[in-house]
Write a protein that holds these residues in place. Sequence first.
Motif, short mmCIF file in Angstrom:
data_model
loop_
_atom_site.label_atom_id
_atom_site.label_comp_id
_atom_site.label_asym_id
_atom_site.label_seq_id
_atom_site.Cartn_x
_atom_site.Cartn_y
_atom_site.Cartn_z
N ARG A 282 0.86 -1.18 0.00
CA ARG A 282 0.00 0.00 0.00
C ARG A 282 0.90 1.23 0.00
NH1 ARG A 282 -2.85 -4.12 0.28
NH2 ARG A 282 -4.88 -4.30 1.28
N LEU A 283 0.84 1.99 -1.07
CA LEU A 283 1.71 3.16 -1.19
C LEU A 283 0.86 4.42 -1.33
CD1 LEU A 283 5.07 3.58 -2.69
CD2 LEU A 283 3.33 5.07 -3.69
N TYR A 284 1.12 5.40 -0.44
CA TYR A 284 0.39 6.66 -0.43
C TYR A 284 1.30 7.74 -1.02
CZ TYR A 284 -2.65 4.12 2.77
OH TYR A 284 -3.49 3.19 3.32
N ASP A 285 0.70 8.61 -1.83
CA ASP A 285 1.47 9.65 -2.51
C ASP A 285 0.72 10.97 -2.36
OD1 ASP A 285 3.51 10.78 -3.89
OD2 ASP A 285 3.33 9.54 -5.66
N PHE A 286 1.38 11.96 -1.76
CA PHE A 286 0.72 13.23 -1.45
C PHE A 286 0.96 14.26 -2.54
CE2 PHE A 286 0.92 17.53 0.30
CZ PHE A 286 -0.36 17.64 0.83
N TYR A 287 -0.12 14.92 -2.98
CA TYR A 287 -0.03 16.02 -3.93
C TYR A 287 -0.93 17.15 -3.46
CZ TYR A 287 2.62 13.21 -7.22
OH TYR A 287 3.60 12.46 -7.81
N GLU A 288 -0.65 18.34 -3.97
CA GLU A 288 -1.35 19.52 -3.51
C GLU A 288 -2.72 19.70 -4.15
OE1 GLU A 288 1.34 22.66 -4.26
OE2 GLU A 288 2.76 22.08 -2.69
N LEU A 465 5.22 7.23 5.86
CA LEU A 465 4.96 6.43 7.06
C LEU A 465 3.67 5.62 6.92
CD1 LEU A 465 6.00 9.13 9.68
CD2 LEU A 465 7.32 7.16 8.90
N LEU A 466 2.64 6.21 6.32
CA LEU A 466 1.41 5.44 6.07
C LEU A 466 1.68 4.24 5.17
CD1 LEU A 466 -1.28 8.24 5.54
CD2 LEU A 466 -1.46 6.34 7.15
N SER A 467 2.51 4.43 4.16
CA SER A 467 2.83 3.34 3.24
C SER A 467 3.46 2.17 3.97
CB SER A 467 3.78 3.84 2.14
OG SER A 467 3.19 4.90 1.41
N LEU A 468 4.39 2.45 4.86
CA LEU A 468 5.11 1.38 5.57
C LEU A 468 4.21 0.69 6.59
CD1 LEU A 468 8.54 3.17 6.08
CD2 LEU A 468 8.01 1.37 4.45
N VAL A 469 3.50 1.47 7.42
CA VAL A 469 2.73 0.83 8.48
C VAL A 469 1.50 0.12 7.94
CG1 VAL A 469 3.56 2.50 10.18
CG2 VAL A 469 1.40 2.93 9.02
N LEU A 475 0.26 -7.36 5.91
CA LEU A 475 1.06 -8.58 6.00
C LEU A 475 1.07 -9.17 7.41
CD1 LEU A 475 4.09 -7.35 3.86
CD2 LEU A 475 2.48 -9.14 3.22
N ASN A 476 0.23 -8.62 8.31
CA ASN A 476 0.16 -9.08 9.71
C ASN A 476 1.51 -8.95 10.41
OD1 ASN A 476 -2.60 -9.84 9.61
ND2 ASN A 476 -2.06 -11.74 8.57
N ILE A 477 2.20 -7.85 10.15
CA ILE A 477 3.47 -7.53 10.81
C ILE A 477 3.19 -6.48 11.88
CG2 ILE A 477 5.77 -6.52 10.49
CD1 ILE A 477 5.72 -7.52 7.63
N ASN A 478 3.86 -6.60 13.01
CA ASN A 478 3.76 -5.58 14.05
C ASN A 478 4.48 -4.32 13.56
OD1 ASN A 478 3.94 -3.92 16.27
ND2 ASN A 478 4.56 -5.54 17.69
N PRO A 503 8.69 -4.45 3.92
CA PRO A 503 7.99 -5.30 4.89
C PRO A 503 7.92 -6.78 4.53
CG PRO A 503 6.84 -3.24 4.64
CD PRO A 503 7.93 -3.22 3.62
N ASP A 504 7.61 -7.11 3.26
CA ASP A 504 7.49 -8.53 2.92
C ASP A 504 8.83 -9.25 2.99
OD1 ASP A 504 8.34 -6.99 0.79
OD2 ASP A 504 7.48 -8.30 -0.72
N GLU A 505 9.91 -8.59 2.52
CA GLU A 505 11.23 -9.20 2.60
C GLU A 505 11.71 -9.27 4.04
OE1 GLU A 505 12.85 -10.61 0.17
OE2 GLU A 505 11.30 -10.10 -1.30
N TRP A 506 11.41 -8.24 4.82
CA TRP A 506 11.77 -8.23 6.24
C TRP A 506 11.10 -9.38 6.96
CZ3 TRP A 506 9.02 -7.72 10.82
CH2 TRP A 506 9.74 -7.37 11.97
N LEU A 507 9.84 -9.66 6.62
CA LEU A 507 9.11 -10.76 7.25
C LEU A 507 9.76 -12.10 6.92
CD1 LEU A 507 6.62 -11.63 8.88
CD2 LEU A 507 5.34 -11.70 6.74
#
Length: 519
Positions: A282-288, A465-469, A475-478, A503-507
């Motif tokens: 899930r990737l969030y991208d901010f624009y004006e 930060l939203l993208s990562l968390v 992925l059910n990661i803390n 996150p997926d590789e870290w898991l």
Amino acid sequence: MYTALPMTIAEKVTIESLQIEKALLQKEVEESHAEILHLKEQVAWFNRQIFGKKSERIVDTKPEQLEFDGFERTESPKTQTQTIPAHERKKRASTGKDTIKLPDDLPVETTVIDIPEEEKVCKETGLPLKQIGEEVTHKLAYRAGSYYLKKIIRPKYAHPQQEEKGVTTAPMPESLLPKCRADESLLADIITRKFVDHLPLYRIAEHFSREGISISRRLLSQWVVAVGLALRPLYNAMKECILKSERLHIDESPVDIFDSPQITQGYMWVLVGGEGADPPYRLYDFYENRKHINAEKVLGSYSGIIHSDKYGAYEMYVRKNGNVWCPCWSHIRRKFFEAEAGDAALRIWVLEQIKQLFAIEETAWKLSADERIQLRQVQAVPIIDSLIDRIKKRLTEGIILPKSKFKEALGYFCSLIPYLKNYTQHAQARLDNNPAERAIRPLAIGRKNWLFFGSTESGEAAATLLSLVQTCRALNINPRAYLEDICRRIMGHSAHRLHELLPDEWLKTQAAHKATASS
């Protein structure tokens, strides 16, 4: 026998004018009736949004089932109002300081980081170095359920006879924010509270104050923005992975900007990509703003399958780049669900047919790619063809109120006819855009709590930060454990292997470590 006298010209004119007036009145009555039905439909929709269920499930409830013998309807009590005179609130003066105060009894965990023994001896003279003091660093840290002060001691050494050789100390451990007084564990806790639990910073500051720790909201905001910008390379690596996916889902939602005179509202776009029925990234991208050019910036040169709603920016991108576009059947269903004042029989039939399409998909995603396409062609395509034939026929035959939601639903469906069967021809395509809709939901929940972004820079940091968390949640990661670990490691990690911290590789790495430890 009575013989009718011929009408005079004046009488004929009078009758004709009365007929015209009658026709005009009849037309006005019909238009008023249509307008009333349209307004009733809107009122019903607003009532459902405020008081009703948000589910689009059809329930056949008769009005008499909601009434019971022996009970009478009671009138709602009249609301009494009281006028309160206006008053002025004194603005609190800002000290301009980013403060942090700690209680005296806060536990302290001491770590000594010393230089190696061989470095305690001067290489030229062979004389041992003399300890002349210590470098002491304090960092506020977090452990599940408690806070403590991490005290890092680094002894300082100097040559006993040659002061010009300077002072030798062990280096500090690698840190995402080297001069920050917050440990990575605390930063991970703050970010998790804000972007997973949706707490605004003032509530997080209140939580600290209950523990006897005073941290200003301004300082908390600076920490959050700094972490978000520092993790931007990892965010870019995630976007590269999404744009390599065979398909992706895209949507956007408005967010308010508080501290900007030029901009009062921005937009957070979301991309969902990866493999499987519910892709994990899930990737969030901010624009004006919501300009079409921003959709092109978000999607870049993507060449795969795109799932979205009927926003013109996506249609324009698809026509320009030749992508396969799969419009969302959930949006089509919603249009007909809201069309309560139209052709009730057709509306119910359409909703039932769409329900069958979703039921077919539940089975399809349990099959292989080839079997999935075959099932869709055999079972889903005939249903879609029957929907197209009957809706097109209804749009051209019979009376339809021009401003009704039913007319809107029919027009919406017919505008998508060229693309409705695209998902049946590609195994990885989906019937809906629900992954992106679900990814927008945490943003909408958070927006009700923290209300706005302080600046465009904080919007960009929040997107990272939203993208990562939120990917961690998928992925059910803390998220707290993940953020703490990567914040400690990313500065010393090779840029060429940055994808290993996603996150997926870290898991996968964590699972491998656990398997090795247990064997």
